[in-house]
Design an enzyme around this catalytic site. Structure first.
Site, short mmCIF file in Angstrom:
data_model
loop_
_atom_site.label_atom_id
_atom_site.label_comp_id
_atom_site.label_asym_id
_atom_site.label_seq_id
_atom_site.Cartn_x
_atom_site.Cartn_y
_atom_site.Cartn_z
N ARG A 17 0.84 -1.21 0.00
CA ARG A 17 0.00 0.00 0.00
C ARG A 17 0.88 1.27 0.00
NH1 ARG A 17 -0.63 4.65 2.73
NH2 ARG A 17 -0.21 3.57 4.67
N ASP A 18 1.50 1.58 1.11
CA ASP A 18 2.28 2.83 1.19
C ASP A 18 3.47 2.78 0.24
OD1 ASP A 18 3.27 5.29 2.03
OD2 ASP A 18 2.98 4.87 4.15
N HIS A 213 4.63 4.88 12.64
CA HIS A 213 4.69 4.79 11.18
C HIS A 213 5.67 5.88 10.71
CE1 HIS A 213 2.54 4.16 7.20
NE2 HIS A 213 3.04 5.37 6.98
N HIS A 215 8.31 7.59 8.24
CA HIS A 215 8.98 7.74 6.94
C HIS A 215 10.40 8.20 7.24
CE1 HIS A 215 5.66 7.11 4.02
NE2 HIS A 215 4.95 7.22 5.12
N CYS A 247 3.63 9.47 0.32
CA CYS A 247 2.24 9.84 0.10
C CYS A 247 2.18 10.83 -1.05
CB CYS A 247 1.68 10.46 1.38
SG CYS A 247 0.01 11.06 1.19
P1 HMG Z 1 -13.95 13.20 -2.81
O1 HMG Z 1 -13.73 13.57 -4.24
O2 HMG Z 1 -14.09 14.30 -1.81
O3 HMG Z 1 -15.19 12.17 -2.67
O4 HMG Z 1 -12.75 12.26 -2.37
P2 HMG Z 1 -16.69 12.30 -2.96
O5 HMG Z 1 -17.41 11.58 -1.85
O6 HMG Z 1 -17.09 13.72 -3.26
O7 HMG Z 1 -16.88 11.43 -4.32
C1 HMG Z 1 -16.39 11.87 -5.58
C2 HMG Z 1 -16.27 10.67 -6.52
O8 HMG Z 1 -15.34 9.72 -5.99
C3 HMG Z 1 -17.58 9.90 -6.69
O9 HMG Z 1 -17.55 9.35 -7.99
C4 HMG Z 1 -17.47 8.77 -5.70
O10 HMG Z 1 -18.23 7.64 -6.02
C5 HMG Z 1 -15.98 8.45 -5.80
P3 HMG Z 1 -18.31 10.05 -9.22
O11 HMG Z 1 -19.73 10.18 -8.77
O12 HMG Z 1 -17.65 11.37 -9.42
O13 HMG Z 1 -18.07 9.09 -10.35
N1 HMG Z 1 -15.48 7.85 -4.55
C6 HMG Z 1 -14.88 6.65 -4.49
N2 HMG Z 1 -14.53 5.75 -5.44
C7 HMG Z 1 -13.95 4.61 -5.02
N3 HMG Z 1 -13.66 4.36 -3.71
C8 HMG Z 1 -13.99 5.24 -2.76
C9 HMG Z 1 -14.60 6.45 -3.14
N4 HMG Z 1 -15.04 7.52 -2.43
C10 HMG Z 1 -15.58 8.36 -3.31
N5 HMG Z 1 -13.69 4.97 -1.47
C11 HMG Z 1 -11.70 10.55 -1.06
C12 HMG Z 1 -12.64 11.73 -1.06
C13 HMG Z 1 -11.33 10.23 0.37
C14 HMG Z 1 -12.40 9.36 -1.70
C15 HMG Z 1 -10.44 10.91 -1.89
O14 HMG Z 1 -9.92 12.10 -1.38
C16 HMG Z 1 -9.38 9.85 -1.87
O15 HMG Z 1 -9.57 8.74 -2.32
N6 HMG Z 1 -8.18 10.20 -1.37
C17 HMG Z 1 -7.08 9.28 -1.40
C18 HMG Z 1 -6.18 9.57 -0.27
C19 HMG Z 1 -5.05 8.57 -0.22
O16 HMG Z 1 -5.18 7.42 -0.59
N7 HMG Z 1 -3.90 9.06 0.28
C20 HMG Z 1 -2.77 8.22 0.50
C21 HMG Z 1 -2.99 7.31 1.66
S1 HMG Z 1 -2.83 8.13 3.24
C22 HMG Z 1 -1.15 8.05 3.55
O17 HMG Z 1 -0.38 7.68 2.71
C23 HMG Z 1 -0.68 8.38 4.94
C24 HMG Z 1 -0.34 7.12 5.76
O18 HMG Z 1 0.63 6.32 5.10
C25 HMG Z 1 0.20 7.52 7.15
C26 HMG Z 1 1.34 8.55 7.03
O19 HMG Z 1 2.39 8.25 6.44
O20 HMG Z 1 1.10 9.65 7.54
C27 HMG Z 1 -1.59 6.25 5.99
MG MG Z 2 2.76 6.59 5.18
#
Ligand code: HMG
Ligand code: MG
Length: 302
Positions: A17-18, A213, A215, A247
């Site tokens: 994932r990450d 966690h 980095h 990220c």
């Molecule tokens: P949004 O655009 O605000 O969502 O995104 P929405 O509810 O307004 O929906 C917009 C569209 O997205 C719609 O589709 C939804 O169906 C679709 P449309 O009608 O336009 O065709 N949608 C989805 N599709 C599939 N799966 C879903 C989903 N939700 C809505 N779950 C959202 C909000 C959270 C979905 C978006 O911002 C997103 O996916 N962000 C991704 C963030 C991410 O993955 N970041 C990296 C991971 S976090 C990280 O790395 C940190 C960590 O490692 C810890 C650290 O290091 O700090 C964990």
């Molecule tokens: Mg991370």
């Protein structure tokens, strides 16, 4: 009957994932599948297989559903995945029960600016988004982890006061999450930052509920992990094979601490991990991505 492996710490392998979410080139499904299968042979306790996030936001994670459908965890290993909202949870529930991850990870942050870039809502708004996910997941018998990103430093807002991260932590615990993983998303935390935050947090939360966690942007992740274990009794550490990771919404951040480096450090300090670091290097090498671990550089120089 398998032999019981005594472990002092638990490694959560976050590379599928990450480690991969920030890779520009889409990694073919079969390669990811083989990678995860090889990771299951290394002795890691948990594998974060993917994210049920929007494929428009993170295209690399678009095959998460298919990965869960295609691989079952071997005994003793727990699969987990990121779930940002109810839509993500619906995708989990569409999988046959035995293919669902045992553990779901919701995620928020200690800064509004980072959260807006990462999940398109503020910290307060994220609580309303996460709460129904946690409630549903707990009712259905999933374990729930909550990540707090930028728990120490934010790429946009700078140093985060420990009190702010404590506030987020308490909100998540009120919701009923089982574990909090504190993200040093941009790899900027110093040992003092880690000590300051853990000193405050552990007055309210048991160390066995906390994961770290790190980095490794500034090369402090190993030291920070060791201090968290030795001085604060934290025993759950997230790491990524090969030190891959980052990220997409935290510019300039390096990968996670490398699993092989973390294991090498702990094992050579008498701390049992149950993980074979050579097998970790073998597993991640099949991806053909340049490795960023110290160990891989040592091996490469021979
Ligand atoms: P949004 O655009 O605000 O969502 O995104 P929405 O509810 O307004 O929906 C917009 C569209 O997205 C719609 O589709 C939804 O169906 C679709 P449309 O009608 O336009 O065709 N949608 C989805 N599709 C599939 N799966 C879903 C989903 N939700 C809505 N779950 C959202 C909000 C959270 C979905 C978006 O911002 C997103 O996916 N962000 C991704 C963030 C991410 O993955 N970041 C990296 C991971 S976090 C990280 O790395 C940190 C960590 O490692 C810890 C650290 O290091 O700090 C964990
Ligand atoms: Mg991370």
């Amino acid at each position: 009957m398998g032999t019981t492996v005594i472990k002092d710490i638990k490694i959560v392998e976050v590379s599928p994932r990450d480690g991969l979410q920030n890779e520009k080139e889409i990694i073919p499904f079969d390669k990811k599948k083989s990678f995860i299968e090889k990771l299951m042979e290394t002795g890691v306790d948990e594998i974060e297989v993917g994210s049920f996030v929007s494929p428009k936001w993170v295209p690399q994670m678009q095959d998460t559903d298919k990965l869960f459908f295609s691989i079952l965890p071997k005994d003793g290993i727990k699969f987990s995945a990121l779930v940002p909202n109810m839509k993500g949870l619906e995708r989990v529930m569409e999988l046959p029960p035995q293919h669902r991850p045992k553990k779901l990870a919701v995620f928020t942050a200690s800064s509004d600016t980072f959260n807006l870039k990462n999940i398109n809502c503020t910290v307060e708004e994220s609580f309303d988004r996460i709460r129904p996910v946690v409630e549903f997941a707990k009712r259905e018998g999933f374990e729930v982890r909550a990540y707090i990103s930028v728990a120490f430093w934010c790429p946009y807002e700078g140093k985060i006061p420990p009190e702010k991260t404590l506030y987020v932590c308490e909100k998540l615990i009120e919701m009923g999450v089982d574990e909090i993983s504190l993200g040093d998303t941009i790899g900027r935390a110093s040992p003092k930052d880690v000590s300051d935050l853990l000193s405050l947090l552990l007055k309210k939360i048991k160390p066995n509920m906390v994961a770290l966690h790190f980095h490794n942007t500034y090369g402090m992740a190993l030291l920070n992990s060791f201090i968290a274990f030795r001085d604060f009794g934290i025993t759950t550490f997230d790491s990524s094979a090969g030190g891959l990771g980052g990220c997409p919404f935290a510019p300039g951040a390096a990968g996670n601490v490398a699993t092989e480096d973390l294991v090498f450090m702990f094992e050579n300090s008498g701390v049992k991990t149950g993980v074979n670091w050579k097998k970790i290097v073998e597993a991640v090498s099949i991806l053909g991505i340049p490795l960023r671990s110290v160990i891989s550089k040592v091996l490469g120089s021979r």
